[in-house]
Design a protein around this motif. Structure first.
Motif, PDB file in Angstrom:
ATOM      1  N   GLU A  35       0.813  -1.248  -0.233  1.00 40.78           N
ATOM      2  CA  GLU A  35      -0.143   0.109  -0.150  1.00 40.78           C
ATOM      3  C   GLU A  35       1.001   1.357   0.012  1.00 40.78           C
ATOM      4  O   GLU A  35       2.175   1.192  -0.077  1.00 40.78           O
ATOM      5  N   ALA A  36       0.225   2.270   0.208  1.00 39.76           N
ATOM      6  CA  ALA A  36       0.902   3.698   0.082  1.00 39.76           C
ATOM      7  C   ALA A  36       1.004   4.252   1.537  1.00 39.76           C
ATOM      8  O   ALA A  36       0.091   3.846   2.308  1.00 39.76           O
ATOM      9  N   VAL A  37       2.055   5.146   1.768  1.00 38.76           N
ATOM     10  CA  VAL A  37       2.073   5.849   3.164  1.00 38.76           C
ATOM     11  C   VAL A  37       2.414   7.358   3.007  1.00 38.76           C
ATOM     12  O   VAL A  37       3.293   7.568   1.974  1.00 38.76           O
ATOM     13  N   MET A  38       1.756   8.051   3.724  1.00 35.92           N
ATOM     14  CA  MET A  38       2.279   9.618   3.743  1.00 35.92           C
ATOM     15  C   MET A  38       3.234   9.571   4.741  1.00 35.92           C
ATOM     16  O   MET A  38       3.087   9.397   5.983  1.00 35.92           O
ATOM     17  N   LEU A  39       4.506  10.076   4.229  1.00 35.03           N
ATOM     18  CA  LEU A  39       5.453  10.465   5.253  1.00 35.03           C
ATOM     19  C   LEU A  39       5.645  11.902   5.515  1.00 35.03           C
ATOM     20  O   LEU A  39       5.686  12.859   4.541  1.00 35.03           O
ATOM     21  N   PRO A  40       5.018  12.403   6.854  1.00 35.20           N
ATOM     22  CA  PRO A  40       4.822  13.655   7.209  1.00 35.20           C
ATOM     23  C   PRO A  40       5.957  14.581   7.260  1.00 35.20           C
ATOM     24  O   PRO A  40       7.153  14.087   7.656  1.00 35.20           O
ATOM     25  N   CYS A  41       5.969  15.900   6.638  1.00 35.48           N
ATOM     26  CA  CYS A  41       6.963  16.782   6.706  1.00 35.48           C
ATOM     27  C   CYS A  41       6.261  18.162   6.933  1.00 35.48           C
ATOM     28  O   CYS A  41       6.349  18.805   5.587  1.00 35.48           O
ATOM     29  N   PRO A  42       5.792  18.790   7.893  1.00 35.52           N
ATOM     30  CA  PRO A  42       5.344  20.001   7.904  1.00 35.52           C
ATOM     31  C   PRO A  42       6.382  21.212   7.689  1.00 35.52           C
ATOM     32  O   PRO A  42       7.563  20.862   8.029  1.00 35.52           O
ATOM     33  N   CYS A  43       5.944  22.038   6.779  1.00 42.56           N
ATOM     34  CA  CYS A  43       7.030  23.087   6.468  1.00 42.56           C
ATOM     35  C   CYS A  43       6.467  24.370   6.270  1.00 42.56           C
ATOM     36  O   CYS A  43       5.236  24.557   5.779  1.00 42.56           O
ATOM     37  N   MET A  44       7.199  25.413   6.325  1.00 39.89           N
ATOM     38  CA  MET A  44       6.681  26.708   6.067  1.00 39.89           C
ATOM     39  C   MET A  44       7.133  26.958   4.696  1.00 39.89           C
ATOM     40  O   MET A  44       8.241  27.104   4.015  1.00 39.89           O
ATOM     41  N   LEU A  45       6.269  27.016   3.909  1.00 37.25           N
ATOM     42  CA  LEU A  45       6.340  27.405   2.350  1.00 37.25           C
ATOM     43  C   LEU A  45       6.687  28.950   1.997  1.00 37.25           C
ATOM     44  O   LEU A  45       5.940  29.776   2.649  1.00 37.25           O
ATOM     45  N   PRO A  46       7.717  29.309   1.233  1.00 40.32           N
ATOM     46  CA  PRO A  46       7.889  30.848   0.815  1.00 40.32           C
ATOM     47  C   PRO A  46       6.794  31.035   0.014  1.00 40.32           C
ATOM     48  O   PRO A  46       6.180  30.131  -0.654  1.00 40.32           O
ATOM     49  N   ILE A  47       6.341  32.334  -0.194  1.00 38.00           N
ATOM     50  CA  ILE A  47       5.290  32.881  -0.985  1.00 38.00           C
ATOM     51  C   ILE A  47       5.579  32.329  -2.527  1.00 38.00           C
ATOM     52  O   ILE A  47       4.734  32.032  -3.180  1.00 38.00           O
ATOM     53  N   ASN A  48       6.708  32.572  -2.663  1.00 34.02           N
ATOM     54  CA  ASN A  48       7.181  32.201  -4.029  1.00 34.02           C
ATOM     55  C   ASN A  48       7.711  30.633  -4.156  1.00 34.02           C
ATOM     56  O   ASN A  48       8.825  30.500  -3.806  1.00 34.02           O
TER      57      ASN A  48
END
Ligand SMILES: *[C@@H]1O[C@H](CO)[C@@H](O)[C@H](O)[C@H]1NC(C)=O
Ligand SMILES: *[C@@H]1O[C@H](CO)[C@@H](O)[C@H](O)[C@H]1NC(C)=O
Ligand SMILES: *[C@@H]1O[C@H](CO)[C@@H](O)[C@H](O)[C@H]1NC(C)=O
Ligand SMILES: *[C@@H]1O[C@H](CO)[C@@H](O)[C@H](O)[C@H]1NC(C)=O
Ligand SMILES: *[C@@H]1O[C@H](CO)[C@@H](O)[C@H](O)[C@H]1NC(C)=O
Length: 274
Positions: A35-48
């Motif tokens: 099956e598939a699994v989500m590997l979490p990695c929360p991040c702050m994305l730049p506007i660009n």
């Protein structure tokens, strides 16, 4: 009086906090084989997003990347071809979806992200697979002999326990055998148990997959009566007594009806008189 209580509270809080931190940092993700699994990695994305640098890797092996505003697969290791998906544009995370999991995917993944400062998150992945429902085999000479319990296609290696009349039997590691299927990376586990089973005993085997926190069990009820001459007497006896009960109940209902009928008639009769 107040100070020790405050200190207790503080230490309790610290203990909780430390437990929580450990759990946050170390608790691995469990994925199911195939099956598939989500590997979490929360991040702050730049506007660009063109400025984002996102790199999923395992000690220098490239799993997936997002550079210059797009997913870049040119350096991706062949092991991860067609198996990864990033959601940077869809839902603003640096998480990675890894599909068609196999035992080889059990690794610690590094999520490097930032713009311009790089942050590293480690995600450790463990894989697991459920075993088939165990099969309990009865020995040829009953009631004594070696009973066999088998479950197949699971991961990781399971532990098999035995219960006789719901009481655990001593666990003997020698009694268990595990075979690794090289092609699938999954285990077949078998355990044998010598037992002397009386007619009203039950024998149960439990296959425990600790990683999935799942127990599968199979129970054998009074195996000594199986195919033994007593069965041929017990079944006709049961049929006869069952029929007897039905006849008695029917007779009872008929008699009740008759009785109620006559009593109703009597009441009716009385009513007309009054
Ligand atoms: C990935 O998918 C493409 C097209 O679906 C296919 O041609 C290619 O062989 C696949 N690569 C791997 C490693 O499975
Ligand atoms: C991102 O979106 C996909 C669907 O587009 C969803 O399956 C996935 O769970 C989402 N991921 C996160 C980390 O929210
Ligand atoms: C494991 O059990 C399955 C199902 O009975 C069987 O097809 C497979 O060959 C077994 N694998 C090994 C390595 O014994
Ligand atoms: C097995 O059970 C039978 C009948 O209940 C008994 O006579 C015998 O002594 C038992 N044997 C052992 C080894 O417990
Ligand atoms: C599974 O069975 C074992 C042995 O009886 C027991 O120690 C364990 O707590 C059980 N686990 C679950 C999830 O029921």
């Amino acid at each position: 009086m107040k100070k020790p209580r405050a200190r207790n509270l503080l230490s309790a809080f610290c203990l909780l906090a430390s437990l929580f931190t450990v759990a946050c940092v170390n608790s691995p993700i469990i994925g199911i084989i195939g099956e598939a699994v989500m590997l979490p990695c929360p991040c702050m994305l730049p506007i660009n997003l063109d400025r984002l640098y996102l790199y999923w890797q395992i000690q220098g092996t490239v799993v997936d990347t997002f550079i210059n505003g797009e997913a870049s697969r040119s350096h991706q290791d062949i092991m991860y071809h067609n198996r990864t998906k990033l959601f940077v544009r869809e839902n603003n995370t640096c998480s990675l979806l890894l599909s068609q999991l196999s035992v080889k995917d059990e690794k610690t993944y590094e999520c490097l992200h930032g713009s311009p400062h790089i942050t590293k998150n480690d995600v450790s992945l463990l894989v697991a697979a459920n075993y088939t429902s165990p099969v309990l085999q009865v020995p040829s000479e009953q009631p004594r002999g070696r009973y066999t319990c088998t479950a197949t296609g699971g991961f990781p290696e399971a532990t098999i326990y035995w219960l006789l009349d719901n009481q655990p039997l001593p666990w003997d590691p020698e009694s268990q055998q595990s075979v690794l299927d090289e092609s699938t990376g999954r285990y077949n586990v078998t355990s044998t148990q010598a037992a002397n089973i009386s007619q009203d005993s039950t024998l149960t085997c439990i296959v425990e997959n600790k990683r999935l926190n799942v127990n599968l069990s199979q129970t054998l009820n009074s195996p000594s009566t199986q195919d033994s001459p007593q069965n041929h007497i017990v079944i006709p006896l049961a049929v006869v007594s069952c029929c007897g009960v039905i006849v008695v109940v029917c007779l009872g209902i008929t008699m009740m009806r008759r009785y109620l009928g006559t009593s109703r008639r009597t009441i009716h009769h009385n009513n007309t008189v009054v």
